[in-house]
Write a protein that holds these residues in place. Structure first.
Motif, PDB file in Angstrom:
ATOM      1  N   TYR A  10      -9.971   3.488  -2.229  1.00 42.45           N
ATOM      2  CA  TYR A  10      -8.807   2.724  -2.686  1.00 42.45           C
ATOM      3  C   TYR A  10      -8.669   2.852  -4.194  1.00 42.45           C
ATOM      4  O   TYR A  10      -9.622   3.209  -4.904  1.00 42.45           O
ATOM      5  CB  TYR A  10      -8.908   1.246  -2.278  1.00 42.45           C
ATOM      6  N   GLU A  11      -7.475   2.550  -4.667  1.00 39.85           N
ATOM      7  CA  GLU A  11      -7.205   2.570  -6.108  1.00 39.85           C
ATOM      8  C   GLU A  11      -6.303   1.397  -6.471  1.00 39.85           C
ATOM      9  O   GLU A  11      -5.289   1.148  -5.816  1.00 39.85           O
ATOM     10  CB  GLU A  11      -6.524   3.873  -6.521  1.00 39.85           C
ATOM     11  N   SER A  13     -11.555  -6.348  -2.074  1.00 44.63           N
ATOM     12  CA  SER A  13     -12.631  -5.459  -2.512  1.00 44.63           C
ATOM     13  C   SER A  13     -12.646  -5.298  -4.023  1.00 44.63           C
ATOM     14  O   SER A  13     -13.709  -5.062  -4.621  1.00 44.63           O
ATOM     15  CB  SER A  13     -12.477  -4.079  -1.852  1.00 44.63           C
ATOM     16  N   THR A  21      -4.463  -3.482   4.985  1.00 48.75           N
ATOM     17  CA  THR A  21      -5.084  -2.558   4.037  1.00 48.75           C
ATOM     18  C   THR A  21      -4.912  -3.048   2.606  1.00 48.75           C
ATOM     19  O   THR A  21      -5.813  -2.871   1.773  1.00 48.75           O
ATOM     20  CB  THR A  21      -4.506  -1.139   4.181  1.00 48.75           C
ATOM     21  N   SER A  22      -3.785  -3.686   2.307  1.00 54.27           N
ATOM     22  CA  SER A  22      -3.616  -4.281   0.979  1.00 54.27           C
ATOM     23  C   SER A  22      -4.583  -5.440   0.785  1.00 54.27           C
ATOM     24  O   SER A  22      -5.143  -5.622  -0.306  1.00 54.27           O
ATOM     25  CB  SER A  22      -2.172  -4.761   0.792  1.00 54.27           C
ATOM     26  N   LEU A  75      -4.655   2.570  -0.557  1.00 56.18           N
ATOM     27  CA  LEU A  75      -5.828   2.758   0.295  1.00 56.18           C
ATOM     28  C   LEU A  75      -5.440   3.743   1.380  1.00 56.18           C
ATOM     29  O   LEU A  75      -4.476   3.508   2.117  1.00 56.18           O
ATOM     30  CB  LEU A  75      -6.311   1.443   0.919  1.00 56.18           C
ATOM     31  N   VAL A 134      -0.787  -0.882  -4.541  1.00 58.62           N
ATOM     32  CA  VAL A 134      -2.134  -0.339  -4.608  1.00 58.62           C
ATOM     33  C   VAL A 134      -2.185   0.814  -3.608  1.00 58.62           C
ATOM     34  O   VAL A 134      -1.221   1.058  -2.881  1.00 58.62           O
ATOM     35  CB  VAL A 134      -3.193  -1.408  -4.267  1.00 58.62           C
ATOM     36  N   ASN A 177       0.871  -1.176   0.000  1.00 57.49           N
ATOM     37  CA  ASN A 177       0.000   0.000   0.000  1.00 57.49           C
ATOM     38  C   ASN A 177       0.906   1.225   0.000  1.00 57.49           C
ATOM     39  O   ASN A 177       1.672   1.442   0.941  1.00 57.49           O
ATOM     40  CB  ASN A 177      -0.902  -0.009   1.240  1.00 57.49           C
ATOM     41  N   SER A 212     -10.794   2.930  -9.214  1.00 57.92           N
ATOM     42  CA  SER A 212     -10.811   3.664  -7.958  1.00 57.92           C
ATOM     43  C   SER A 212     -12.217   3.587  -7.385  1.00 57.92           C
ATOM     44  O   SER A 212     -13.180   3.989  -8.045  1.00 57.92           O
ATOM     45  CB  SER A 212     -10.401   5.122  -8.189  1.00 57.92           C
ATOM     46  N   THR A 255     -14.579   1.222  -0.286  1.00 56.02           N
ATOM     47  CA  THR A 255     -14.880  -0.083   0.287  1.00 56.02           C
ATOM     48  C   THR A 255     -15.328   0.039   1.731  1.00 56.02           C
ATOM     49  O   THR A 255     -14.792   0.854   2.493  1.00 56.02           O
ATOM     50  CB  THR A 255     -13.671  -1.035   0.214  1.00 56.02           C
ATOM     51  N   THR A 291      -7.997  -4.010   0.080  1.00 61.38           N
ATOM     52  CA  THR A 291      -8.041  -3.451  -1.273  1.00 61.38           C
ATOM     53  C   THR A 291      -8.201  -4.560  -2.306  1.00 61.38           C
ATOM     54  O   THR A 291      -9.077  -4.494  -3.185  1.00 61.38           O
ATOM     55  CB  THR A 291      -6.764  -2.645  -1.551  1.00 61.38           C
TER      56      THR A 291
END
Length: 345
Positions: A231-232, A264, A257-258, A206, A204, A58, A275, A278, A261
């Motif tokens: 998140y993206e 999700s 968090t990864s 978030l 990624v 992340n 993008s 979540t 992401t």
């Protein structure tokens, strides 16, 4: 399941107040799906992964999001910028506010050179605020007026060293109110060893807000709702994940968090670029689709983060590993040690 199912005893002395130096000097508890636990140093991580695996980081960047200032009456007020509502360092933010009396809508708060107008109250101490600047001007003002938002279990004031240390070495996208702490252990030397090992990496984004850490109310976890977080997944990250799957490698998420992401972003058998927001609450019973292994820190008792790790590694095995970590005097939470878990097949 009950909240009490995710409890464990932790001596306060094991809550890390300072980071390990250097970053990769932290310990690493290896938790395989079965068999004995293994005690390693974090610098040994490359040897524990296989050529063809893919690490997913992340790359969010922590901003000096804690602001201390005054209301028009002169009363003290604190604001924690939690989430940019238009992406990037824009003017509109979701924030947590604290003052001796309720903060009224329409109030303009002063934080040195920076001002914030309270547009709406969302309850539970959350507000929508509009700042008086954006972009590079906002980043510069926060650098002068803001404080690094160390979590409350670090019982000291943030130092200048925390501005660098409470940040991953690949942090790119400013907007987080908390660090993705599993990434704090990585050094350039570890990244070079991973590359030499044939382990690929991608990122990624978030932006971590306090919703990730809000306590579950009551003893039932079923009614808990996660606050939405942005998140993206960029196209190059989605392509790297697909290529890893095609070659038979494992997707190794760095941090919860990864995991959130990637899980999700799962669409039609693959991680999809895009993008989005979540509210995914991962708890035991979740069917993991995108992640095969996880690097993570040790998390607070009864927290949604511990529930996610228990969902990934099996609650009984994870909680047994936590008890072992306590017995072996591992260091806990944001500046603490790490775990490497593989998902049961």
């Amino acid at each position: 399941m009950k909240l009490s199912d995710f409890d464990y005893d932790l001596p306060e002395a094991l809550v890390a107040q300072e980071p390990a130096e250097p970053r990769d000097a932290s310990r690493l508890l290896v938790v395989p799906p079965d068999g004995p636990l293994r005690h390693r140093g974090f610098a040994e991580l490359p040897a524990l992964l296989a050529p063809g695996d893919l690490l997913v980081f992340n790359d969010t960047k922590v901003i000096p999001a804690r602001l201390v200032g005054t209301k028009p009456t002169g009363g003290k007020v604190e604001l924690l910028l939690c989430e940019p509502l238009a992406g990037g360092l824009g003017r509109r933010w979701r924030a947590m506010g604290q003052a001796s009396k309720p903060i009224r809508e329409g109030t303009t708060l002063a934080f040195g050179e920076l001002e914030a107008r309270v547009e709406a109250s969302e309850g539970e101490g959350f507000y929508v605020v509009t700042l008086d600047r954006e972009g590079e001007a906002l980043e510069a003002a926060l650098a002068r007026a803001g404080r690094i938002p160390l979590p409350p279990y670090i019982r000291r004031a943030p130092s200048e060293a925390d501005r660098e240390r409470y940040q991953t070495i690949w942090a790119r996208a400013p907007g987080s109110a908390a660090a993705p702490t599993a990434g704090l252990h990585f050094t350039e030397a570890v990244l070079a060893a991973l590359e030499a090992r044939g382990v690929a990496r991608t990122a990624v984004t978030l932006h971590v807000g306090p919703g990730t850490f809000l306590p579950v109310r009551g003893d039932s976890i079923e009614g808990h709702r996660m606050h939405a977080e942005q998140y993206e997944v960029r196209p190059e990250a989605a392509a790297a994940i697909a290529a890893c799957r095609a070659r038979g490698g494992r997707i190794v998420a760095v941090g919860t968090t990864s995991v959130r992401t990637l899980e999700s972003a799962w669409r039609d058998g693959a991680v999809a670029a895009g993008s989005r927001r979540t509210t995914l609450f991962i708890r035991p019973g979740h069917r993991f689709r995108a992640v095969d292994a996880l690097v993570t820190n040790f998390h607070l008792p009864r927290s949604t983060l511990l529930m996610l790790v228990c969902a990934f590694g099996g609650a009984e095995r994870v909680l047994a590993a936590y008890r072992e970590a306590v017995a072996r005097r591992y260091r806990f939470f944001s500046y603490g040690d790490a775990m490497l878990l593989s998902r049961p097949s």
